[in-house]
Design a protein around this motif. Structure first.
Motif, PDB file in Angstrom:
ATOM      1  N   MET A 119      31.157  -9.270 -33.351  1.00  0.00           N
ATOM      2  CA  MET A 119      32.448  -9.147 -33.999  1.00  0.00           C
ATOM      3  C   MET A 119      33.494  -8.628 -33.005  1.00  0.00           C
ATOM      4  O   MET A 119      33.156  -8.097 -31.944  1.00  0.00           O
ATOM      5  CB  MET A 119      32.352  -8.192 -35.202  1.00  0.00           C
ATOM      6  N   ALA A 120      34.770  -8.781 -33.407  1.00  0.00           N
ATOM      7  CA  ALA A 120      35.858  -8.379 -32.513  1.00  0.00           C
ATOM      8  C   ALA A 120      35.779  -6.884 -32.173  1.00  0.00           C
ATOM      9  O   ALA A 120      36.188  -6.464 -31.086  1.00  0.00           O
ATOM     10  CB  ALA A 120      37.200  -8.715 -33.157  1.00  0.00           C
ATOM     11  N   ASP A 121      35.236  -6.066 -33.095  1.00  0.00           N
ATOM     12  CA  ASP A 121      35.161  -4.615 -32.834  1.00  0.00           C
ATOM     13  C   ASP A 121      33.905  -4.226 -32.057  1.00  0.00           C
ATOM     14  O   ASP A 121      33.628  -3.047 -31.872  1.00  0.00           O
ATOM     15  CB  ASP A 121      35.232  -3.839 -34.163  1.00  0.00           C
ATOM     16  N   GLY A 122      33.113  -5.230 -31.617  1.00  0.00           N
ATOM     17  CA  GLY A 122      31.938  -4.937 -30.804  1.00  0.00           C
ATOM     18  C   GLY A 122      30.660  -4.753 -31.602  1.00  0.00           C
ATOM     19  O   GLY A 122      29.589  -4.576 -31.018  1.00  0.00           O
ATOM     20  N   SER A 123      30.755  -4.792 -32.934  1.00  0.00           N
ATOM     21  CA  SER A 123      29.547  -4.689 -33.746  1.00  0.00           C
ATOM     22  C   SER A 123      28.879  -6.059 -33.862  1.00  0.00           C
ATOM     23  O   SER A 123      29.452  -7.079 -33.460  1.00  0.00           O
ATOM     24  CB  SER A 123      29.888  -4.144 -35.138  1.00  0.00           C
ATOM     25  N   TYR A 124      27.673  -6.063 -34.432  1.00  0.00           N
ATOM     26  CA  TYR A 124      26.899  -7.300 -34.546  1.00  0.00           C
ATOM     27  C   TYR A 124      26.452  -7.542 -35.977  1.00  0.00           C
ATOM     28  O   TYR A 124      26.098  -6.611 -36.699  1.00  0.00           O
ATOM     29  CB  TYR A 124      25.675  -7.251 -33.619  1.00  0.00           C
ATOM     30  N   LYS A 125      26.461  -8.812 -36.358  1.00  0.00           N
ATOM     31  CA  LYS A 125      25.999  -9.197 -37.684  1.00  0.00           C
ATOM     32  C   LYS A 125      25.073 -10.398 -37.552  1.00  0.00           C
ATOM     33  O   LYS A 125      25.063 -11.075 -36.518  1.00  0.00           O
ATOM     34  CB  LYS A 125      27.193  -9.538 -38.579  1.00  0.00           C
ATOM     35  N   ARG A 126      24.350 -10.650 -38.654  1.00  0.00           N
ATOM     36  CA  ARG A 126      23.334 -11.702 -38.582  1.00  0.00           C
ATOM     37  C   ARG A 126      23.201 -12.369 -39.938  1.00  0.00           C
ATOM     38  O   ARG A 126      23.371 -11.730 -40.984  1.00  0.00           O
ATOM     39  CB  ARG A 126      22.029 -11.032 -38.165  1.00  0.00           C
ATOM     40  N   GLY A 127      22.898 -13.657 -39.922  1.00  0.00           N
ATOM     41  CA  GLY A 127      22.600 -14.385 -41.147  1.00  0.00           C
ATOM     42  C   GLY A 127      21.560 -15.441 -40.851  1.00  0.00           C
ATOM     43  O   GLY A 127      21.340 -15.803 -39.698  1.00  0.00           O
ATOM     44  N   LYS A 128      20.868 -15.913 -41.916  1.00  0.00           N
ATOM     45  CA  LYS A 128      19.854 -16.926 -41.656  1.00  0.00           C
ATOM     46  C   LYS A 128      19.665 -17.839 -42.848  1.00  0.00           C
ATOM     47  O   LYS A 128      20.116 -17.542 -43.961  1.00  0.00           O
ATOM     48  CB  LYS A 128      18.527 -16.298 -41.254  1.00  0.00           C
ATOM     49  N   ALA A 129      18.993 -18.955 -42.604  1.00  0.00           N
ATOM     50  CA  ALA A 129      18.689 -19.911 -43.655  1.00  0.00           C
ATOM     51  C   ALA A 129      17.346 -20.545 -43.339  1.00  0.00           C
ATOM     52  O   ALA A 129      17.096 -20.963 -42.203  1.00  0.00           O
ATOM     53  CB  ALA A 129      19.772 -20.990 -43.725  1.00  0.00           C
TER      54      ALA A 129
END
Lengths: 140, 108
Positions: A119-129
């Protein structure tokens, strides 16, 4: 005599050896290494990233997958069940209209296609299928 | 590599400030390096390993591709357009070739 498993192991080893000098980001053989490379070991939130893919893929050679990660500056897409899991790395530039990419994958077996987003703020996210693959698409 | 042909679809019309969808595809086998020929020899890897799109001299996106991308790599993405300008697309092949395509977008 080679069993299928030993042949695949040989192929994997050869792929790792031949790819390593070419391109660091594409050569990393394991999911764990790819994630560590992308996130630098930071924690990852299981939210905010959509992976849109068919539930069942009759032909693993060509599976449409779309990643939508609002607020992201970069995305890494993984096919953890493939011999070379790192599918694409995307960096979005200033002319991007949205942090979104639709592409088509090879999937060798049933697996959870997973996208990591920075993310722009340096954090991380995740999604899956999860995609159930009827006929594998990794050839050979 | 021969027979490599880029195809691009831009919107027919757009207005300044619009976010438009761009689709690209390039004909390419994306040989994984994991396959063997009839004699058991490994078929060497040859893929498009990088794709970029610029609009009006600014980066839209820069993509590293691996062997798990399907043959004839397809990319669909969104671009914010502010004025009539050129799109420049590049595809980088393992063999060192760079295929480039420029298309102009007129705004209404």
């Amino acid at each position: 005599m080679f069993t299928r498993r030993s042949t695949m192991a040989l192929g994997l080893g050869a792929a790792a050896v031949t790819l390593a000098p070419l391109k660091a980001s594409a050569s990393i053989p394991t999911v764990e290494d790819a994630v560590a490379d992308f996130t630098g070991g930071a924690s990852v939130a299981d939210e905010g990233v959509s992976v849109i893919a068919p539930e069942i893929a009759e032909n693993g050679e060509n599976v449409p997958v779309e990643v939508d990660a609002p607020g992201a500056v970069a995305i890494m897409l993984l096919a953890p069940g493939n011999p070379t899991p790192r599918v694409v790395d995307v960096r979005f530039g200033e002319a991007s209209g949205a942090p979104r990419l639709a592409t088509r994958l090879r999937l060798g077996e049933t697996q959870e296609v997973t996208a990591y987003a920075q993310m722009a703020d340096g954090s991380y996210k995740r999604g899956k299928a999860e995609v159930r693959v009827t006929i594998g698409g990794c050839g050979g | 590599m021969s027979n490599v042909r880029p195809r691009i679809r831009l919107p027919r019309s757009a207005r300044p400030g619009d976010v438009v969808q761009v689709r690209t595809l390039i004909s390419h086998p994306m040989e994984t390096g994991n396959r063997r020929d009839a004699d058991g020899n490994v078929i060497p890897r040859q893929i498009i390993n990088r794709f970029t799109c610029e609009y009006d001299g600014k980066m839209v996106l820069d993509v590293d591709l691996g062997v798990s991308v399907a043959a004839n790599p397809f990319m669909e993405f969104d671009v914010k357009v502010e004025r009539a300008a050129d799109f420049v697309f590049t595809w980088h092949d393992d063999d060192g070739s760079v295929y480039s395509e420029t298309q102009h977008l007129e705004l209404s």
